[in-house]
Design a protein around this motif. Structure first.
Motif, PDB file in Angstrom:
ATOM      1  N   GLY A   5       0.833  -1.200   0.000  1.00 58.00           N
ATOM      2  CA  GLY A   5       0.000   0.000   0.000  1.00 58.00           C
ATOM      3  C   GLY A   5       0.860   1.239   0.000  1.00 58.00           C
ATOM      4  O   GLY A   5       2.026   1.244   0.358  1.00 58.00           O
ATOM      5  N   HIS A  10      -5.278   5.043   2.165  1.00 55.94           N
ATOM      6  CA  HIS A  10      -6.110   3.974   2.721  1.00 55.94           C
ATOM      7  C   HIS A  10      -6.612   4.318   4.108  1.00 55.94           C
ATOM      8  O   HIS A  10      -5.971   4.016   5.097  1.00 55.94           O
ATOM      9  N   GLU A  33      -7.444  -2.014  -2.042  1.00 57.53           N
ATOM     10  CA  GLU A  33      -6.525  -2.234  -3.158  1.00 57.53           C
ATOM     11  C   GLU A  33      -7.016  -3.444  -3.938  1.00 57.53           C
ATOM     12  O   GLU A  33      -7.409  -4.450  -3.332  1.00 57.53           O
ATOM     13  N   ARG A  77      -5.861   1.514  -6.209  1.00 60.52           N
ATOM     14  CA  ARG A  77      -6.233   1.699  -4.807  1.00 60.52           C
ATOM     15  C   ARG A  77      -7.207   2.864  -4.709  1.00 60.52           C
ATOM     16  O   ARG A  77      -7.041   3.882  -5.385  1.00 60.52           O
ATOM     17  N   HIS A 151      -7.073  -6.189  -0.875  1.00 58.58           N
ATOM     18  CA  HIS A 151      -6.663  -5.761   0.462  1.00 58.58           C
ATOM     19  C   HIS A 151      -7.626  -4.682   0.935  1.00 58.58           C
ATOM     20  O   HIS A 151      -7.966  -3.769   0.183  1.00 58.58           O
ATOM     21  N   HIS A 153      -8.328  -1.806   3.957  1.00 61.27           N
ATOM     22  CA  HIS A 153      -7.741  -1.005   5.028  1.00 61.27           C
ATOM     23  C   HIS A 153      -8.861  -0.273   5.760  1.00 61.27           C
ATOM     24  O   HIS A 153      -9.635   0.460   5.141  1.00 61.27           O
ATOM     25  N   THR A 242      -3.634 -10.164   8.631  1.00 61.54           N
ATOM     26  CA  THR A 242      -4.070  -8.901   9.227  1.00 61.54           C
ATOM     27  C   THR A 242      -2.839  -8.242   9.814  1.00 61.54           C
ATOM     28  O   THR A 242      -1.951  -8.922  10.351  1.00 61.54           O
ATOM     29  N   HIS A 245      -0.935  -1.173  10.038  1.00 57.21           N
ATOM     30  CA  HIS A 245       0.052  -0.583   9.144  1.00 57.21           C
ATOM     31  C   HIS A 245       1.060   0.232   9.953  1.00 57.21           C
ATOM     32  O   HIS A 245       0.676   0.965  10.863  1.00 57.21           O
ATOM     33  N   THR A 250      -4.287   2.548  10.145  1.00 62.34           N
ATOM     34  CA  THR A 250      -5.253   1.579   9.622  1.00 62.34           C
ATOM     35  C   THR A 250      -4.884   0.170  10.053  1.00 62.34           C
ATOM     36  O   THR A 250      -3.734  -0.121  10.385  1.00 62.34           O
ATOM     37  N   GLU A 252      -5.032  -3.520   8.189  1.00 54.73           N
ATOM     38  CA  GLU A 252      -5.154  -4.078   6.846  1.00 54.73           C
ATOM     39  C   GLU A 252      -5.499  -5.559   6.939  1.00 54.73           C
ATOM     40  O   GLU A 252      -4.920  -6.305   7.734  1.00 54.73           O
ATOM     41  N   ARG A 254      -5.746  -8.915   4.366  1.00 52.36           N
ATOM     42  CA  ARG A 254      -5.136  -9.198   3.076  1.00 52.36           C
ATOM     43  C   ARG A 254      -5.257 -10.652   2.631  1.00 52.36           C
ATOM     44  O   ARG A 254      -4.509 -11.107   1.774  1.00 52.36           O
TER      45      ARG A 254
END
Length: 701
Positions: A5, A10, A33, A77, A151, A153, A242, A245, A250, A252, A254
C-alpha cells in the motif's frame, strides 16, 4: 510480496482526531486495493506489460495506480471512503478507466487471483527493492508467485487495539478466503482448488494467519523474531493476513482473492469493516480474543482454499466442520450490530444471498470454462472491469458523470466526505437480473418472464398435453380433497401441504427430499421465507408433506419442468443445484360469513433473491368469488393493491380454467391473491392452486 500500500490512500482521513471507531460521529473510513493481471486480448495469456500500463494509467488515475510484485500485474487503490456507496462508485471508476487505458495499449485487464492462461514460467519481478529482497530470501518459491489480491484497510488509529483486533479476526479469515475465492485455474490448468492463490501463499512462513498476541509489544516481538530467522523480509511490515500498518492509522486485511466483480469487493470491505468495528469494541473492553491453535487455524485455511463456497469447512471457533453458509450466518450474527450501525447490513446480506445463488468467483470461472473454454473465462473476467454498479435511488453516486472520478479528483480530503448510512433494508448491489448472462439459447416460451419479470400462462404456454396426462391430473386434483388445515393459520380456511425437491440442471435429475417424522402429520418439511413474509418473519414453518404418490405424477413433473424451463435462462441457476418447493394450497369456504385468505395477505415477494422464481397453476375452482391475482412493482410489497397508485400495478386477473397460471421473477415484481368467498351454487366452495418455487439450493432452505 502482495504489496504494502501507499501512504495517504487507505483510510487515513477521519473527521475527528483520536478515539476509536464507534466514538466518532462518522463511521471509520475504508480503502481497498485490487490487483489485476495484464493479458493479451488475442491469446488471453498474461503479458509482462504491467509497468507500461501503469505508466499510461497514471496520466488519468495519478497515484491511485501502480505496478505490482511481478510485471504481469497492475494495482489500483481507492482513497478512504466513509460510505460504501462512495467506495463502490470510486472502485467502479478505477476499474473502468484502467480498462480503457489497457485497451488503448492493445491490452486487457483480468480480475483473477491467478493467471488463467500463461504465467507458467518464472514471473518477471517488478523493479522494487522490497520485491528483490523477497526473491533473494525465498528463491525458487517465488517463480510462480504471481497472484492478485483484494486488500482492505480500515481506519483504526489505536495501535494497541489494532494488534488485539487481529486476534479476534483470526477465526473468520478462512471464511473470507471462501467468500472471495477466485483462482481455480493456473497457467491453463484446473488446480482442483477454489483459491489456488491461497495455496501458494500458505507455503510461506510469513504469509497466512497472524499469531495471537497479548499486546502491541508482543506483536512487534514476534514480527522481529520472524525477520531475524528469515521468515519474512521486514520486521515492521510482516505479510500476515491482518496487520496494523506501520505508517498509517489503519488495520489491513489481506487474505482475500481479488473478486471478479467490484460489487463483491465492496461487500467484502463492508464485512471487514464490520469485523474490525466489532472486534475493536471487544478489545477496548478487555477481551483479547479467542485462543486458537495455529494448527487448527491453518487446517481451516486449507479447507477454505480447496472447497470454497458452499463447501464444508472447519469452524476454527468450535473445531467442528460446518458448511460455509452456516458459518456465514454465524458471521453476520457476530457483526450484525456493527453492520446495522454502519448501514451495511443490507449490502452484506445481499452478498451472502448472491453467494448462495451463484457461488464464488471460482464457480463463475468453472461455469464459463464449461461453456466456452479458458479463453472465454478470460474474456468474461475482463468484461467485469467495465460492469457498471447499480446504486440505490437518491445515492450521490447517481449524480456523477460517466467516465469521471466521482469526487472530481481523488484527494484524501474529498474522499472521506460522508454520504450518510444507507437504510438497513436497502439493496445496494447490482441485481443479477440486470443484463443477466445466459448459457446457450433460452427457450422462447421463457421470454415473457425474462423480459417483463412476470407472465400469465396456460396449458398451451406450458406445452402440457392435457389429454395424455388426464389421469395424472385427476390424481393430482384428488390430493386436494384431504389437505389438512394450514397448521399456522387454522382459522383462515387455508389448507396446504408442502415438500421440496432438488433439481440438477446438468443432468436433469429431480429428487424429492424426505420430510422429518411428525406425530400429527406423519412427515413435515420446513418452509423458510426469511423476513419476506410479514406474518411469519424469520419463522421456520413445519408443513405437512405432499403424498409420496405424487412424486411420480407425470403432470406434476411436467409442470415443474415447464417452470424450470422459464427460470433456467438465468445463468446463476444453471450452475448450482436448484431448490424446487411444491405447495398444494386450497382456499375453502362453507358459508357466506367465511373468507379464506392466502399468506401473506398482502402484496409480497417469496424470497427477494435475484435467482428466485414463483409459479402458480390453477388446479380447480368451484363455487367461489374473489381470488383476484395482482402483479405490482417490487416496492409495493407489504401493501394492499387498493392502496397503490395505478402505475404501480402491472396486471390484475382471475384464474378460472385448469392449469391457468402465472410466473414471476421474484426480485422484479410483487404479487398477491385476494380473499375467496362462497359463490351462489351450493354451500361449499374452494380454489385449489399449485405453487412451485424455484431458487438456488442452499442447506437450510
Amino acid at each position: 510480496m502482495d504489496g504494502s500500500g501507499a501512504p495517504g490512500t487507505h483510510g487515513t482521513r477521519q473527521p475527528a482526531p483520536g478515539g476509536t471507531a464507534h466514538h466518532r460521529a462518522l463511521p471509520p473510513t475504508v480503502g481497498v486495493e485490487e490487483e489485476y493481471f495484464v493479458v493479451d486480448p488475442a491469446s488471453r495469456a498474461v503479458v509482462a506489460a504491467g509497468p507500461r500500463l501503469a505508466a499510461r494509467a497514471a496520466g488519468v488515475l495519478g497515484d491511485l495506480v501502480s505496478g505490482e510484485f511481478t510485471d504481469l500485474q497492475v494495482e489500483v487503490r481507492t482513497p478512504p471512503c466513509a460510505a460504501m456507496d462512495e467506495l463502490s462508485a470510486r472502485l467502479a471508476w478505477l476499474r473502468r478507466e484502467l480498462a480503457a487505458c489497457a485497451e488503448a495499449e492493445g491490452l486487457a485487464v483480468c480480475p483473477s487471483a491467478t493467471p488463467v492462461l500463461g504465467g507458467g514460467d518464472a514471473a518477471p519481478v517488478g523493479d522494487h527493492p522490497r520485491y528483490r529482497d523477497g526473491v533473494e530470501l525465498f528463491r525458487t518459491m517465488m517463480d510462480d508467485f504471481a497472484v492478485c489480491a483484494l486488500h482492505v484497510h480500515v481506519y483504526l488509529p489505536d495501535r494497541e487495539v489494532a494488534a488485539l483486533v487481529g486476534n479476534h479476526l483470526r477465526p473468520w479469515l478462512p471464511l473470507l478466503v471462501e467468500m472471495s475465492a477466485n483462482s481455480p485455474f493456473r497457467a491453463g490448468r484446473d488446480t482442483g482448488y477454489a483459491s489456488w492463490r491461497s495455496v501458494l501463499r500458505l507455503r510461506f512462513p510469513s504469509l497466512g494467519p497472524p499469531p495471537r498476541v497479548e499486546s502491541l509489544d508482543d506483536y512487534r516481538r514476534v514480527a522481529a523474531a520472524m525477520a531475524e530467522v528469515g521468515g519474512s523480509s521486514f520486521a515492521e511490515l510482516p505479510f500476515w493476513d491482518t496487520r496494523p500498518h506501520p505508517h498509517l492509522p489503519t488495520l489491513e486485511v489481506r487474505c482475500m482473492d481479488v473478486p471478479a466483480e467490484a460489487a463483491d469487493s465492496v461487500a467484502l470491505a463492508a464485512v471487514v469493516r464490520g469485523l474490525v468495528v466489532t472486534s475493536a469494541r471487544l478489545a477496548e473492553h478487555g477481551d483479547k480474543g479467542p485462543r486458537l491453535g495455529g494448527e487448527l487455524l491453518r487446517g481451516a485455511y486449507w479447507y477454505a482454499t480447496r472447497d470454497g463456497w458452499p463447501g464444508q469447512g472447519a469452524d476454527a471457533l468450535s473445531g467442528h466442520v460446518l458448511p460455509a453458509p452456516e458459518r456465514a450466518r454465524r458471521l453476520v450474527g457476530h457483526i450484525g450490530t456493527a453492520l446495522e450501525d454502519l448501514g451495511d447490513l443490507a449490502r452484506v446480506t445481499a452478498f451472502v444471498d448472491r453467494l448462495a445463488a451463484r457461488g464464488s468467483g471460482a464457480h463463475r470461472q468453472r461455469a464459463v470454462h464449461r461453456a466456452g473454454g479458458l479463453p472465454a473465462v478470460v474474456d468474461d473476467l475482463a468484461d467485469c472491469m467495465t460492469t457498471p454498479p447499480a446504486v440505490p435511488p437518491g445515492s450521490s453516486a447517481r449524480r456523477t458523470a460517466r467516465g469521471r472520478d466521482p469526487g472530481g479528483r481523488a484527494s484524501v480530503e474529498e474522499s472521506g466526505r460522508a454520504c450518510g448510512p444507507a437504510p438497513a433494508r436497502a439493496r445496494l448491489e447490482r441485481p443479477m437480473d440486470d443484463t443477466p448472462k445466459q448459457h446457450g439459447r433460452p427457450p422462447e416460451h421463457a421470454g415473457r418472464v425474462r423480459r417483463d419479470g412476470y407472465a400469465r400462462l396456460n396449458a398451451a404456454d406450458l406445452g402440457i398435453d392435457t389429454r395424455a396426462l388426464a389421469e395424472d391430473f385427476t390424481r393430482l386434483a384428488d390430493a386436494y380433497r384431504d389437505l389438512p388445515p394450514d397448521p399456522y393459520a387454522r382459522g383462515t380456511h387455508r389448507f396446504r401441504r408442502y415438500s421440496h425437491a432438488v433439481h440438477l440442471p446438468w443432468s436433469g435429475e429431480l429428487s424429492y427430499i424426505p420430510g422429518v417424522p411428525d406425530e400429527e402429520f406423519g412427515t413435515v418439511t420446513e418452509y423458510w421465507q426469511d423476513e419476506h413474509n410479514p406474518e411469519y418473519p424469520r419463522v421456520r414453518r413445519r408443513l405437512p408433506d405432499i403424498p409420496e404418490s405424487l412424486h411420480g405424477n407425470r403432470l406434476l413433473d411436467a409442470l415443474v419442468r415447464a417452470d424450470l424451463d422459464r427460470a433456467l435462462w438465468l445463468e446463476d441457476l444453471r450452475r448450482v443445484p436448484v431448490y424446487v418447493g411444491v405447495h398444494l394450497i386450497s382456499l375453502g369456504v362453507h358459508d357466506r360469513e367465511q373468507e379464506a385468505v392466502s399468506s401473506p395477505n398482502c402484496l409480497h415477494q417469496d424470497g427477494g433473491s435475484p435467482a428466485t422464481f414463483t409459479f402458480a397453476h390453477l388446479i380447480g375452482r368451484r363455487n367461489v368469488q374473489g381470488g383476484e391475482n395482482v402483479i405490482a412493482t417490487p416496492e409495493s410489497a407489504g401493501r394492499q393493491p387498493d392502496a397503490l397508485p395505478p402505475e404501480a400495478i402491472h396486471d390484475r386477473f382471475v384464474l378460472t380454467e385448469p392449469l391457468d397460471g402465472y410466473g414471476v421473477h421474484d426480485r422484479r415484481v410483487s404479487h398477491y391473491v385476494g380473499p375467496v368467498r362462497l359463490g351462489d351454487d351450493g354451500n361449499e366452495g374452494r380454489r385449489d392452486i399449485l405453487i412451485i418455487g424455484i431458487a438456488p439450493y442452499t442447506p437450510g432452505l
